[in-house]
Design an enzyme around this catalytic site. Structure first.
Site, PDB file in Angstrom:
ATOM      1  N   LYS A   1      11.517 -11.007  49.517  1.00 41.81           N
ATOM      2  CA  LYS A   1      12.864 -10.463  49.323  1.00 41.81           C
ATOM      3  C   LYS A   1      13.040 -10.096  47.855  1.00 41.81           C
ATOM      4  CE  LYS A   1      17.181 -11.849  51.457  1.00 41.81           C
ATOM      5  NZ  LYS A   1      17.945 -13.018  51.892  1.00 41.81           N
TER       6      LYS A   1
HETATM    7  C1  E4P Z   1      20.740 -12.202  53.483  1.00 39.98           C
HETATM    8  O1  E4P Z   1      19.582 -12.245  53.754  1.00 39.98           O
HETATM    9  C2  E4P Z   1      21.509 -13.221  52.743  1.00 39.98           C
HETATM   10  O2  E4P Z   1      20.737 -14.399  52.692  1.00 39.98           O
HETATM   11  C3  E4P Z   1      22.784 -13.589  53.398  1.00 39.98           C
HETATM   12  O3  E4P Z   1      23.006 -12.921  54.614  1.00 39.98           O
HETATM   13  C4  E4P Z   1      23.951 -13.658  52.495  1.00 39.98           C
HETATM   14  O4  E4P Z   1      25.050 -14.098  53.241  1.00 39.98           O
HETATM   15  P1  E4P Z   1      26.368 -14.699  52.575  1.00 39.98           P
HETATM   16  O5  E4P Z   1      27.190 -13.551  52.073  1.00 39.98           O
HETATM   17  O6  E4P Z   1      27.049 -15.409  53.700  1.00 39.98           O
HETATM   18  O7  E4P Z   1      25.931 -15.623  51.485  1.00 39.98           O
END
Ligand code: E4P
Length: 219
Positions: free
Chosen positions: A83
């Site tokens: 990522k």
């Molecule tokens: C995406 O891969 C992120 O880890 C995640 O969806 C972020 O979500 P949040 O806005 O609930 O922290």
């Protein structure tokens, strides 16, 4: 449509995997931090439970640091997807990874141009954060529609991974828009099957069945 769980908590991941419809996992530094465990241990635990793409995020913000971490993460297991945030250095790192056979999930996407750039660089997944946009009075799902249209217009094969999902309606809309993946917290996974009429209906079926058993047994 693929369902991922957005979590680094191994007991949540195990419970979600037991449902039999879990295709992968996304983590981020905040989720890993909540476990209090070393990153490598968290990844090893997840790899044992889920046989599918597992997103692991780099924490460097410069090109050299990112590609070093990307190579280390990708070497852990074929299921690891690296990522990388959509910043200038990140875009270069995504391109480098694509050229070197490392799959990437481009994260922290909040507008369609970022998604277009990620696809041009060869990202395997784009993660538009719908909930965080909704939180600041923007329409998160409108972004998904825009990204879907742009990718379809030009035939990009970067998968649209709807992230920052807050409730089941986000999942419904994502499916209607043709998103490839929805990644959701365990709280949303648990709500996917819930409907009060299902509970009321089942209670009535069981009560009627019990009545029949009592009447036939008393004959
Ligand atoms: C995406 O891969 C992120 O880890 C995640 O969806 C972020 O979500 P949040 O806005 O609930 O922290």
């Amino acid at each position: 449509m693929k369902f991922f769980i957005d979590s680094a908590d191994i007991s949540e991941i195990r419970e979600a995997a037991a449902l039999g419809v879990l295709d992968g996992v996304t983590t981020n530094p905040s989720l890993v931090s909540k476990t209090g465990k070393p990153f490598r241990q968290v990844l090893d635990e997840i790899l044992e439970v889920v046989d599918g793409p597992i997103s692991a995020e780099v924490t460097a913000v410069d090109f050299d640091g990112m590609i070093k971490e990307a190579a280390e993460l990708a070497a852990i297991h074929d299921n690891i997807v690296v990522k990388i945030p959509i910043i200038h250095e990140g875009l270069k790192a995504i391109k480098h990874c694509a050229q070197n056979g490392i799959r990437t999930n481009c994260t922290l996407c909040f507008n369609p141009l970022q998604a277009l750039m990620a696809a041009k660089a060869g990202a395997s997944y784009i993660s538009p954060f719908v909930g965080r946009l909704d939180d600041i009075s923007h329409d998160g799902m409108e972004l998904i529609q825009q990204v879907r249209t742009i990718y379809d217009n030009y035939g990009y094969d970067t998968e649209v991974l709807v992230a920052s999902i807050r409730h089941p309606q986000h999942v419904v809309q994502a499916a209607l828009m043709g998103a490839d993946v929805a990644t959701m917290p365990f709280s949303v996974v648990k709500k996917l099957l819930q409907h009060p009429l299902t509970d009321i209906g089942l209670e009535k079926f069981l009560a009627d069945w019990k009545k029949l058993q009592e009447s036939v047994s008393s004959k």
